[in-house]
Structure formats: C-alpha cells, structure tokens
Design an enzyme around this catalytic site. Structure first.
Site, PDB file in Angstrom:
ATOM      1  N   HIS A  89       0.855  -1.200   0.000  1.00  0.00           N
ATOM      2  CA  HIS A  89       0.000   0.000   0.000  1.00  0.00           C
ATOM      3  C   HIS A  89       0.887   1.245   0.000  1.00  0.00           C
ATOM      4  O   HIS A  89       0.860   2.043   0.944  1.00  0.00           O
ATOM      5  CB  HIS A  89      -0.946   0.019   1.203  1.00  0.00           C
ATOM      6  N   HIS A 146     -10.083 -11.553  -6.078  1.00  0.00           N
ATOM      7  CA  HIS A 146      -9.845 -10.163  -5.643  1.00  0.00           C
ATOM      8  C   HIS A 146      -9.019  -9.476  -6.719  1.00  0.00           C
ATOM      9  O   HIS A 146      -8.082 -10.058  -7.263  1.00  0.00           O
ATOM     10  CB  HIS A 146      -9.091 -10.210  -4.308  1.00  0.00           C
ATOM     11  N   HIS A 175     -10.832  -7.775   1.132  1.00  0.00           N
ATOM     12  CA  HIS A 175     -10.455  -6.504   1.692  1.00  0.00           C
ATOM     13  C   HIS A 175     -10.907  -5.312   0.840  1.00  0.00           C
ATOM     14  O   HIS A 175     -10.767  -4.157   1.255  1.00  0.00           O
ATOM     15  CB  HIS A 175      -8.938  -6.578   1.887  1.00  0.00           C
ATOM     16  N   TYR A 208      -1.305  -8.096  10.370  1.00  0.00           N
ATOM     17  CA  TYR A 208      -2.113  -7.997   9.153  1.00  0.00           C
ATOM     18  C   TYR A 208      -3.548  -7.612   9.497  1.00  0.00           C
ATOM     19  O   TYR A 208      -4.135  -6.712   8.899  1.00  0.00           O
ATOM     20  CB  TYR A 208      -2.072  -9.362   8.464  1.00  0.00           C
ATOM     21  N   HIS A 255      -1.991 -14.903   0.863  1.00  0.00           N
ATOM     22  CA  HIS A 255      -0.690 -14.434   1.382  1.00  0.00           C
ATOM     23  C   HIS A 255      -0.264 -15.356   2.518  1.00  0.00           C
ATOM     24  O   HIS A 255      -1.066 -15.659   3.412  1.00  0.00           O
ATOM     25  CB  HIS A 255      -0.786 -13.018   1.962  1.00  0.00           C
TER      26      HIS A 255
HETATM   27 FE1  FEO Z   1      -6.165  -6.767  -0.983  1.00  0.00          FE
HETATM   28 FE2  FEO Z   1      -3.609  -8.969  -1.005  1.00  0.00          FE
HETATM   29  O1  FEO Z   1      -4.663  -7.595  -1.644  1.00  0.00           O
END
Ligand code: FEO
Length: 506
Positions: free
Chosen positions: A23, A79, A147, A194, A227
């Site tokens: 980000h 996503h 997310h 996270y 991830h």
């Molecule tokens: Fe919202 Fe791993 O990207």
C-alpha cells in the site's frame, strides 16, 4: 516451482522475501510475503488468482513449465488488487478469451487497472457454483470489503478447501507452505499485524461473513489464503481468532506514543508510563516515539490495548505532523471500545494537546483528561505526570487495584527507604521499581543518607546521584557536588537531564 496442497491442487504462487512496503509505503513488511496462486486439475483445469504484477512474467513462465496454458479452462479472480490480479495481462496474452470468474465489482476494478473490457468476465454471486468434474464444485462466496468491495472466497467441495484470498492471510514468507511447518510466534505476530493494520475497519463485516460461512455447515479441511501460509493443521483456529479480534479486541495493555521536539514530551511519556506501573504492575505498557518506531508495530499494539495515550509538543500551535498522520490512520482503522488521552509539552500555547483530544474523540475513543506541561517539566511537573499516569491506571483498570502510595508521598518514601530494614515491607521503592533500573537504584541507595545528604534522585527512574561516587561513565569525578555536575549530564538509567533530579532528602 509448485507445491502439492491436496489431491489435485497445487500451489503455483510466488514468494517475495525482500518486499518491504505494501500500500505504497504505508504497510511495512518485516518478514516478506507470498502471492499465492493455486492450480486445480480435475476434469476442468482452474487457476485460482495470480500473483503481484512485478512477477507476472516469472509466474507465466513457471506455469508454462507445469502445464500447457491452453488447458486452463477458466481463471477465478477472488480479488482484483494488483498483488493477485497482476499477472492477468501477461497470462491472457497467451490464452486470450479464457473465462475469468469474479464479482461484478471486480470487473470494474480489473478493467480500471488493466483497461481490457473485452476480457471474458463471468460475473458470480454468493452461492453460484461451477462444476469442475470428478464430483467436485467450486462455490463462490462474496466477501465485500475483505479486503475490497470486489473480494470473494471460493470453496471447493469434496476436498473442503476454502480459497479465502486476503482473509486469514498474513504478510509472511517461508519456504514452508503450511501453518504447522513454520515458526508459530512469527506466524501469530504476522497474522495480528495484518489484521490490526488492514482488516480492523471491517471487523463487523468479518464477524458477519464468518457466521455466514459457518451457517453453510460445510467441512473446512484447509484454508488456502492468498498471502503467507495455508492453514491445514486445525484450520478453524484462525477463524476463531478472527472472531475474537473482530469483537472490540483488547488486552490489559496501554500504548503510549508521542513525538517530541525537545525531549520534553518524551519526559512526560516516561513519567506517565511509570505512574501507570506504580499502581497497576500487571498492565503491559509500551512506549513509542513515532519518529523512530515502526508505525505498523505501534498500530498493532494500539489494536491490542485497552487504552492509548498520545503526546505531542506544540509546534505552530498544532500537533507535530507524524502524530497528525497517526491520528488520521487510527481514525480510519475505527478501533472500538478503547480509551484514550492526550498529553504534551508547550511553550506559549498548548494547541497540540487540545487538537489531539478532539481527534481522539472524533475517532471514537472514550477520552480521559488531557495533561499539558509548560516548557521542560521540572521535578514538580514530573511528579504531576507520574500522578497522571497513576490516575489513568486507576480509571482504566480492568480489575481491582491494591492501594499504592500517593505521589506526594513518593519522594519521602524513597528517602525513608534507606532508613528501614530491607526485609520490612515499609520499602515502597522496591515495589515501585520492578523495572531494569532497580539494580542501579539499589546500588546507589546502598549508601547511607541522612539529613545532610547531598545526593540527588531522578524523579523519573529513581536513580541516585551520590557526590561521593560521582558518575565515572560520564567522567564526573568522585567528590563532585551536584552544583558542579555539568549540564550535559544525563541520568544513566533513563537518559534524562539534571532538571528531573530533586534532593534525596526527607
Ligand atoms: Fe487486498 Fe492482497 O490484496
């Protein structure tokens, strides 16, 4: 490289050991990450997600070594963020027209990123499914804001694998793929980091989505995130952990963070922290300078805390910019059920503290009284800060606290402590100094002190300057009276200056 996940499912993702920022530079990755993509080879061949755009050609090359790309029947994009959809362009150059199953919002995001409205999108909603042969199906579950608005999860029947994308993941890189194979402390730390830094604002959605998935009453044998690791050992542990974190999570912990122009606000932070410890030795207290510490670690500790103390010097009648940035981030994270208070030093106007207080209220914290100190806190001001910490500890206590001596008795108690037998309980200093500085305090307090004593005591950490001993580490010779101790002198324990010292007398 591929890794066998289960039956006909293989991991075909990309590890990224060296990445440090996500980000932009807002999320610091301390242990790398992975971009997990999965290849399912049943009667249909399906690719679940791709990898970050920086690895797109490497990803396609690796995939070509594993299969003929033309055998891929369709792609599932759970996503659209670039760390998962980043290889689509390179892949679809090789296999144009391959169907992409995704949510309607994902079409908007994917087209917005890659500008290919002609791609063969197949829009799905919660409950839609696709038969992949061998008696197995993929069922789609929309998960908006986990997310992004486009996010979804995909559940594979029979194998009972939930491809959860970002949810339940962590920025963590390891040559091992499964949760039972990696360092458990590292894993837990990265899961919490996270969640705290990315998913906290969406906690109510997390709770609702988990209950929705649980209501399907289907078995979950593995959770294959996008991830970090794949949860195969007790995979529902992370679901239960998320439910706990999503429920206004807090521990018996107080986080203090500040920025300080001239060390004055830092002095206040140290004294407040010690005041908290005076009356509630059980509470965990963490102190951070936002200019020096990892922002995401501070936010992780804030997430874990019942209360937050935010300090800033006043600069141009406002707070220091890094504090303003932290408060903006904290507002966005929308913590719930936490208490907070502001503090800071000022010279001719105390605008920073008032602004912090207002921002904390706006961010949804239950605020306590603020504390301002003019210029550098002297001994009295340090006692006031310490007393403030004591009051905060009492107000925010999660359990009944034993009485502790009032702060105006504190210096007397220190002075008297040398006059009493070490074994008697009338030695409050011992109970007030369970910190590392205790050893140094004890060493200096070994000396006799009487009414003519010329010793000076640090009001922050209780270290005692004895003129008879001096301070050899700062080249202050034995026999140097306090008045001749140079202004550059710093307390060996807490590194504060002469102005926080008071006479060590009854
Ligand atoms: Fe919202 Fe791993 O990207």
């Amino acid at each position: 490289m591929t890794i066998h996940v289960k039956n006909n499912i293989h991991w075909v993702g990309q590890r990224d050991w060296e990445v440090q920022d996500f980000h932009g530079t807002e999320y610091k990755m301390t242990r790398g990450t992975s971009y997990n993509s999965y290849l399912i080879r049943e009667e249909k061949t399906v690719l679940i997600d791709t990898v970050d755009h920086r690895f797109s050609h490497q990803f396609v090359q690796n995939l070509e070594m594993e299969i003929d790309l033309k055998t891929i029947d369709f792609i599932v994009m759970n996503h659209a963020e670039e760390d998962h959809s980043g290889a689509l362009t390179a892949l679809l150059e090789k296999i144009p027209g391959t169907p992409i199953y995704c949510t309607e919002a994902a079409v908007d995001s994917i087209v917005g990123h890659y500008h290919h409205p002609e791609w063969n999108f197949k829009i799905v909603k919660t409950g839609d499914s696709v038969d992949i042969g061998n008696g197995k199906k993929l069922i789609f579950i929309e998960a908006p804001m986990l997310h992004w608005p486009d996010s979804m999860m995909t559940y594979m029947t029979e194998d009972a694998v939930l491809f959860s994308n970002d949810a339940f993941g962590q920025h963590y890189c390891d040559e091992h793929l499964f949760n039972d194979e990696v360092d458990q402390n590292e894993l837990k730390e990265q899961c919490l980091r996270y969640y705290a830094n990315i998913l906290t604002p969406f906690s109510s959605l997390v709770t609702a989505k988990i209950h929705e998935v649980l209501s399907f009453n289907v078995p979950v044998d593995m959770i294959a995130t996008s991830h970090g690791i794949v949860w195969r050992d007790n995979p529902t542990q992370i679901i239960h952990q998320y439910l706990e974190w999503a429920d206004s999570y807090q521990e018996d912990k107080i986080t203090i963070f500040y920025d300080s122009m001239s060390n004055n606000t830092r002095m206040m932070a140290d004294a407040i922290a010690q005041g908290i410890h005076d009356v509630d030795p059980g509470v965990a207290v963490k102190v951070f300078n936002v200019s020096k510490h990892d922002k995401n670690e501070i936010l992780s500790h804030t997430f874990r805390s019942k209360g937050l103390l935010v300090g800033s010097s006043t600069m141009n009648n406002v707070m220091m910019p890094k504090i303003a940035g932290m408060l903006e981030e904290i507002t966005g994270l929308r913590f719930k059920g936490k208490k907070a208070a502001a503090f800071g030093s000022y010279g001719w106007s105390g605008g920073a503290v008032d602004r912090i207080h207002t921002r904390l209220m706006d961010a949804g914290f239950e605020t306590a009284l603020s504390l301002k100190t003019k210029w550098r806190p002297d001994g009295n001001a340090m006692r006031e800060c310490r007393e403030h910490g004591r009051q905060i500890a009492k107000q925010w206590a999660l359990h009944p606290l034993a009485d502790a001596p009032a702060i105006n008795q504190f210096a007397k108690a220190i002075a008297k402590s040398d006059a009493v037998d070490e074994k008697t309980e009338a030695k409050p200093v011992a109970s007030l100094s369970e910190q590392p500085q205790q050893a140094a305090v004890a060493n200096n307090n070994d000396a006799e002190h009487d009414s003519d004593c010329q010793c000076m005591i640090c009001t922050v950490c209780n270290w005692v300057y004895d003129p008879a001993i001096g301070e050899p580490n700062q080249e202050i010779e034995p026999g140097t009276p306090w008045s001749d101790v140079p202004e550059y002198f710093l307390c060996p324990e807490c590194n504060l200056g002469k102005d926080v010292f008071i006479a060590h007398k009854v």
